[in-house]
Design a protein around this motif. Structure first.
Motif, mmCIF file in Angstrom:
data_model
loop_
_atom_site.group_PDB
_atom_site.id
_atom_site.type_symbol
_atom_site.label_atom_id
_atom_site.label_comp_id
_atom_site.label_asym_id
_atom_site.label_seq_id
_atom_site.Cartn_x
_atom_site.Cartn_y
_atom_site.Cartn_z
ATOM 1 N N SER A 182 -0.797 -13.462 -5.061
ATOM 2 C CA SER A 182 -1.815 -12.836 -4.515
ATOM 3 C C SER A 182 -1.599 -12.104 -3.108
ATOM 4 O O SER A 182 -1.927 -10.721 -3.151
ATOM 5 C CB SER A 182 -3.101 -13.536 -5.013
ATOM 6 N N TRP A 183 -1.061 -12.862 -2.247
ATOM 7 C CA TRP A 183 -1.077 -12.580 -0.703
ATOM 8 C C TRP A 183 0.037 -11.429 -0.808
ATOM 9 O O TRP A 183 0.044 -10.496 -0.224
ATOM 10 C CB TRP A 183 -0.928 -13.602 0.077
ATOM 11 N N ARG A 184 1.060 -11.707 -1.511
ATOM 12 C CA ARG A 184 2.400 -11.117 -1.487
ATOM 13 C C ARG A 184 2.043 -9.464 -2.122
ATOM 14 O O ARG A 184 2.169 -8.606 -1.548
ATOM 15 C CB ARG A 184 3.484 -11.587 -2.257
ATOM 16 N N GLU A 185 1.152 -9.476 -3.262
ATOM 17 C CA GLU A 185 0.763 -8.382 -3.590
ATOM 18 C C GLU A 185 -0.199 -7.537 -2.780
ATOM 19 O O GLU A 185 -0.082 -6.324 -2.684
ATOM 20 C CB GLU A 185 0.142 -8.453 -4.984
ATOM 21 N N GLU A 186 -1.146 -8.275 -2.013
ATOM 22 C CA GLU A 186 -1.821 -7.474 -1.107
ATOM 23 C C GLU A 186 -1.029 -6.891 0.190
ATOM 24 O O GLU A 186 -1.523 -5.822 0.488
ATOM 25 C CB GLU A 186 -3.101 -8.541 -0.714
ATOM 26 N N ALA A 187 -0.129 -7.673 0.330
ATOM 27 C CA ALA A 187 0.667 -7.187 1.564
ATOM 28 C C ALA A 187 1.545 -6.162 1.296
ATOM 29 O O ALA A 187 1.693 -4.997 1.902
ATOM 30 C CB ALA A 187 1.449 -8.378 2.004
ATOM 31 N N GLU A 188 2.042 -5.983 0.087
ATOM 32 C CA GLU A 188 2.600 -4.892 -0.566
ATOM 33 C C GLU A 188 1.768 -3.492 -0.473
ATOM 34 O O GLU A 188 2.070 -2.247 -0.214
ATOM 35 C CB GLU A 188 3.329 -5.192 -1.938
ATOM 36 N N LYS A 189 0.483 -3.660 -0.924
ATOM 37 C CA LYS A 189 -0.547 -2.625 -1.048
ATOM 38 C C LYS A 189 -0.691 -2.340 0.382
ATOM 39 O O LYS A 189 -0.827 -0.858 0.522
ATOM 40 C CB LYS A 189 -1.714 -3.179 -1.678
ATOM 41 N N TYR A 190 -0.924 -3.256 1.234
ATOM 42 C CA TYR A 190 -1.074 -2.771 2.553
ATOM 43 C C TYR A 190 -0.011 -1.977 3.221
ATOM 44 O O TYR A 190 -0.247 -0.953 3.970
ATOM 45 C CB TYR A 190 -1.501 -3.961 3.586
ATOM 46 N N ARG A 191 1.234 -2.461 2.919
ATOM 47 C CA ARG A 191 2.377 -1.698 3.434
ATOM 48 C C ARG A 191 2.594 -0.371 2.912
ATOM 49 O O ARG A 191 2.762 0.539 3.673
ATOM 50 C CB ARG A 191 3.795 -2.629 3.117
ATOM 51 N N SER A 192 2.473 -0.168 1.740
ATOM 52 C CA SER A 192 2.455 1.098 1.212
ATOM 53 C C SER A 192 1.553 1.928 1.672
ATOM 54 O O SER A 192 1.543 3.245 1.932
ATOM 55 C CB SER A 192 2.394 0.934 -0.356
ATOM 56 N N LYS A 193 0.131 1.728 1.791
ATOM 57 C CA LYS A 193 -0.747 2.381 2.400
ATOM 58 C C LYS A 193 -0.718 2.856 3.797
ATOM 59 O O LYS A 193 -0.859 4.047 4.198
ATOM 60 C CB LYS A 193 -2.113 1.437 2.242
ATOM 61 N N GLU B 99 2.394 2.878 5.244
ATOM 62 C CA GLU B 99 3.554 4.304 5.272
ATOM 63 C C GLU B 99 2.774 5.461 4.876
ATOM 64 O O GLU B 99 3.270 6.334 5.287
ATOM 65 C CB GLU B 99 4.559 3.525 4.189
ATOM 66 N N ARG B 100 1.879 5.419 3.822
ATOM 67 C CA ARG B 100 1.412 6.663 3.277
ATOM 68 C C ARG B 100 0.743 7.276 4.304
ATOM 69 O O ARG B 100 0.866 8.595 4.604
ATOM 70 C CB ARG B 100 0.637 6.523 2.192
ATOM 71 N N GLN B 101 -0.097 6.751 5.165
ATOM 72 C CA GLN B 101 -1.089 7.084 6.119
ATOM 73 C C GLN B 101 -0.018 7.524 7.239
ATOM 74 O O GLN B 101 -0.371 8.414 8.066
ATOM 75 C CB GLN B 101 -2.021 6.009 6.462
ATOM 76 N N SER B 102 0.923 6.823 7.683
ATOM 77 C CA SER B 102 2.048 7.301 8.615
ATOM 78 C C SER B 102 2.565 8.360 8.412
ATOM 79 O O SER B 102 2.600 9.362 9.275
ATOM 80 C CB SER B 102 3.149 6.164 8.628
ATOM 81 N N VAL B 103 2.858 8.791 6.965
ATOM 82 C CA VAL B 103 3.129 10.336 6.814
ATOM 83 C C VAL B 103 2.310 11.284 6.769
ATOM 84 O O VAL B 103 2.318 12.364 7.418
ATOM 85 C CB VAL B 103 3.864 10.315 5.184
ATOM 86 N N GLU B 104 1.133 10.944 6.490
ATOM 87 C CA GLU B 104 -0.210 11.789 6.706
ATOM 88 C C GLU B 104 -0.267 12.206 8.204
ATOM 89 O O GLU B 104 -0.634 13.212 8.427
ATOM 90 C CB GLU B 104 -1.199 11.184 6.061
ATOM 91 N N LEU B 105 -0.278 11.110 8.822
ATOM 92 C CA LEU B 105 -0.450 11.368 10.219
ATOM 93 C C LEU B 105 0.558 12.366 10.971
ATOM 94 O O LEU B 105 0.178 13.139 11.693
ATOM 95 C CB LEU B 105 -0.574 10.004 11.088
ATOM 96 N N ALA B 106 1.705 12.131 10.568
ATOM 97 C CA ALA B 106 2.703 13.161 10.993
ATOM 98 C C ALA B 106 2.660 14.206 10.636
ATOM 99 O O ALA B 106 2.809 15.320 11.465
ATOM 100 C CB ALA B 106 4.301 12.392 10.462
ATOM 101 N N GLU B 107 2.238 14.577 9.365
ATOM 102 C CA GLU B 107 1.801 16.004 9.057
ATOM 103 C C GLU B 107 0.711 16.614 9.708
ATOM 104 O O GLU B 107 0.709 17.562 10.197
ATOM 105 C CB GLU B 107 1.444 15.960 7.550
ATOM 106 N N LEU B 108 -0.267 15.784 9.963
ATOM 107 C CA LEU B 108 -1.413 16.382 10.730
ATOM 108 C C LEU B 108 -1.241 16.508 12.173
ATOM 109 O O LEU B 108 -1.691 17.438 12.760
ATOM 110 C CB LEU B 108 -2.550 15.193 10.728
#
Length: 80
Positions: A34-45, A47-56
C-alpha cells in the motif's frame, strides 16, 4: 505440570502463535504494498506537476516579453 498438560497447552499455543505470525506477515506485506503504491502515485503526480510548471514558466516568460513589447509600443504612441 506434567508432560500431558504441557503437551496440551503447546497444542493450543503453537497453532495460535503460527496463525498470529502469519497474520502479521500478511498485514505487514499489505501495508508495504500500500505504501509503495502511494509513493508511486505521489511520484507520478510530482513529475506531472513538474512538467506543468515548466510549461507555465515558459508561458509566463513569453507573456512578459509580449508585455514589454506592448509597453514599448504604447510609450512610442504616447510620445508622438
Amino acid at each position: 505440570m506434567d508432560t500431558a498438560r504441557l503437551y496440551g497447552v503447546a497444542e493450543i499455543i503453537v497453532p495460535l502463535f503460527v496463525f498470529v505470525a502469519f497474520a502479521m506477515h500478511r498485514f505487514r506485506t499489505g501495508m508495504e504494498a500500500s505504501w509503495r503504491e502511494e509513493a508511486e502515485k505521489y511520484r507520478s503526480k510530482a513529475e506531472r506537476q513538474s512538467v506543468e510548471l515548466a510549461e507555465l514558466h515558459k508561458e509566463v516568460k513569453a507573456l512578459r516579453r509580449e508585455n514589454a513589447e506592448l509597453r514599448d509600443q504604447i510609450a512610442e504612441l504616447l510620445s508622438r
